[in-house]
Each structure stands twice: as C-alpha cells, then as structure tokens.
Design an enzyme around this catalytic site. Structure first.
Site, PDB file in Angstrom:
ATOM      1  N   ASP A 120       0.980  -1.731   4.790  1.00 15.64           N
ATOM      2  CA  ASP A 120       0.609  -0.469   5.434  1.00 15.64           C
ATOM      3  C   ASP A 120      -0.736   0.007   4.894  1.00 15.64           C
ATOM      4  O   ASP A 120      -0.816   1.032   4.209  1.00 15.64           O
ATOM      5  CB  ASP A 120       1.733   0.548   5.143  1.00 15.64           C
ATOM      6  CG  ASP A 120       1.448   1.922   5.693  1.00 15.64           C
ATOM      7  OD1 ASP A 120       0.601   2.039   6.594  1.00 15.64           O
ATOM      8  OD2 ASP A 120       2.061   2.889   5.199  1.00 15.64           O
ATOM      9  N   ASP A 176      -4.416  -4.476  -6.230  1.00 12.49           N
ATOM     10  CA  ASP A 176      -4.731  -4.767  -4.838  1.00 12.49           C
ATOM     11  C   ASP A 176      -3.483  -5.260  -4.114  1.00 12.49           C
ATOM     12  O   ASP A 176      -2.850  -6.233  -4.526  1.00 12.49           O
ATOM     13  CB  ASP A 176      -5.831  -5.824  -4.763  1.00 12.49           C
ATOM     14  CG  ASP A 176      -6.191  -6.166  -3.335  1.00 12.49           C
ATOM     15  OD1 ASP A 176      -5.660  -7.163  -2.823  1.00 12.49           O
ATOM     16  OD2 ASP A 176      -6.984  -5.424  -2.724  1.00 12.49           O
ATOM     17  N   GLY A 177      -3.124  -4.583  -3.042  1.00 12.78           N
ATOM     18  CA  GLY A 177      -1.900  -4.921  -2.322  1.00 12.78           C
ATOM     19  C   GLY A 177      -1.903  -6.311  -1.728  1.00 12.78           C
ATOM     20  O   GLY A 177      -0.887  -7.007  -1.743  1.00 12.78           O
ATOM     21  N   HIS A 200       0.877  -1.183   0.000  1.00 18.95           N
ATOM     22  CA  HIS A 200       0.000   0.000   0.000  1.00 18.95           C
ATOM     23  C   HIS A 200       0.910   1.227   0.000  1.00 18.95           C
ATOM     24  O   HIS A 200       1.100   1.886   1.017  1.00 18.95           O
ATOM     25  CB  HIS A 200      -0.914   0.003   1.226  1.00 18.95           C
ATOM     26  CG  HIS A 200      -1.835  -1.186   1.305  1.00 18.95           C
ATOM     27  ND1 HIS A 200      -1.403  -2.435   1.700  1.00 18.95           N
ATOM     28  CD2 HIS A 200      -3.168  -1.308   1.050  1.00 18.95           C
ATOM     29  CE1 HIS A 200      -2.435  -3.274   1.685  1.00 18.95           C
ATOM     30  NE2 HIS A 200      -3.510  -2.611   1.292  1.00 18.95           N
TER      31      HIS A 200
END
Length: 280
Positions: A164, A143-144, A42
């Site tokens: 994060d 998408d992380g 993120h």
C-alpha cells in the site's frame, strides 16, 4: 519524498474498500489452523484520530467509514472489518480509525505473525508504540519493497502481503510491479494485495498491462469509483489487485461492492468492478 501522511485520508472510501478486502483475506486464511505471516510493506501510523487537525481539514472519513458506522443493515461480508473498527471505538462514538496494521492485529490469531515496515519519521515511532506489547509483531523502519525479498518465503509457507505505497512518485506504479515479481519468485503461493488510487486512468492501465506481462496467473481486480474518470487533480476511484485470492473473495466482493457503492456514493455516480486481469 516522505511527505505523504495518511492521517489526512484515514477512513475514506478507499480505506473502506481496502480494509474490507484485507479483512476477508485474513478471515479466509484463518480457516486453516496452520499459522501464516501478515506482511505490511507500507504500514503507516497504525491508528488515526478522526478529531485531529489533519482528519478535520479534509473530512474524507465523513464520506467513508462514517456512512457505514452503526448502520443496522451491514452485509455479512463487512462483519470482520467492522468488528475491528468497533474494537477501537467504544461507547458508540467514532473517534479513531484503525489502519491496516491494527485491523490485522485485531483479526489475527496468537499463532500468526505480523511484520510491518514504515519509513516516515513521524509515523514509524507511532506504529512502533502501538505494537510494543505484541509478541507476534515486528516493526521496522525500512524500505517496504525490500521486505518482499528479505521476508519471503515465510517460515510456514503461508502468507498475506499487503502493498500500500503512497504513490508520491510516478515511479511507484512501476516499483509495485517489480516488487510483486520479486516476492512472487520467492513465494509463489502467497496472497498479494496491492492497493492503487485512480488519479489518471492511464497510469492504472499501464500498471495492469505490466502485471499481465509478468506471466503471473490468478490476478483479480476490485475497484470502487466515486467519480467518473477525469484528467483533473484528485482521486476518483481506488482498488485492490489481488494475486492468489481466496476462492470466495470474487463472489464476496461482487456481493458487497454494490452495497458499498450505494451507501458511500448516494448520488449514484462512479462504478464498481470485480474482474480477472489474468485467470487461472
């Protein structure tokens, strides 16, 4: 939701702790010549202008990085972190705060790799622009949490994964645990660092309990509180949960965290914590 903008909070006390831990982990991994992957799930915008409307509105950096900036008694544990901050602020003026991607870029070597993801429609183009000329890096709008499946294990079987999320949704506290489990199944020897805010202490207790129940060993918790726990709105503390921490990290943070607490919280309220959630 994608409404969270880190530009309101860049350089605050939570960033100082997060990026101190990040820098110490990177420096530890660099002690071996073999390359490693830095994965930022993120990543945010990368660089934050402290004169922006967002930063000026909250002024959070004034009680964070601004209290450390240009002190002459900075502990050795902060040297790598401050070298990154200094690299983006020439001439003795604190103009920009480097987020985790830029700190990583400053500290990593030519043979290391940086993979970063960001979903926010405003922050992603800014992040991509920062790394256009960096051949070591890959920036994706993705998408992380999915990266913990698709990017692991890394080519050289060495890696540091920074997680994060914005915690816009209450489900993020469960999603991070599930994400870590997915990554750990694929890459059990990686270093995983999870940042968390303390808004409601019960949420953190629940998340820690779920991490314990995964059966993963060697989980270290590092926390700095600037206020006592409260049921009112607002972040009173933040921390990092590190899986497979470098062997020196516990002692390094036990040494530097009390100094950070004195400098960032001169009123003396709050607390510091360095302890094992699960040991070996």
């Amino acid at each position: 939701m994608l409404s969270y903008r880190h530009s309101f909070h860049a350089g605050n006390h939570a960033d100082v702790v997060k990026h101190t831990v990040q820098s110490l982990i990177i420096e530890a991994l660099k002690e071996k010549e073999k390359p490693f992957l830095y994965l930022d799930t993120h990543a945010g915008a990368g660089r934050y202008f402290l004169g922006s409307e967002h930063a000026e509105k909250t002024g959070e950096y004034l009680e964070g990085i601004a209290r450390i900036w240009q002190r002459d008694d900075v502990p050795v544990e902060l040297e790598a972190y401050m070298s990154a901050v200094n690299a983006y602020n020439k001439g003795g003026y604190l103009k920009y705060y480097p987020g985790s991607p830029l700190i990583a870029r400053h500290l990593l070597r030519e043979q290391d790799q940086l993979h970063m993801t960001e979903l926010h429609p405003t922050d992603y183009p800014l992040l991509r622009h920062e790394f256009l000329k960096d051949d070591r890096s890959k920036v994706l709008r993705a998408d992380g949490y999915q990266q913990l499946k698709s990017q692991l294990p890394p080519q050289y079987r060495r890696g540091f994964i920074l997680i994060d999320p914005p915690y816009e949704l209450k489900t993020d506290y469960q999603a991070v645990v599930q994400g870590i489990q997915e990554g750990y199944k694929r890459f059990a020897t990686g270093v995983y660092a999870l940042w968390y805010p303390v808004v409601l202490r019960q949420q953190i207790k629940r998340m820690v309990k779920e991490l314990e129940e995964t059966g993963i060993r060697r989980i270290l918790q590092i926390e700095l509180a600037v206020q006592p726990d409260s049921d009112r709105r607002g972040m009173t503390a933040s921390g990092m949960i590190v899986i497979n921490p470098p062997w020196k990290l516990e002692q390094q943070m036990s040494t530097v965290l009390p100094w950070l607490h004195r400098v960032l919280v001169p009123e003396g309220i709050g607390h510091t914590k360095v302890s094992w959630i699960t040991p070996e």
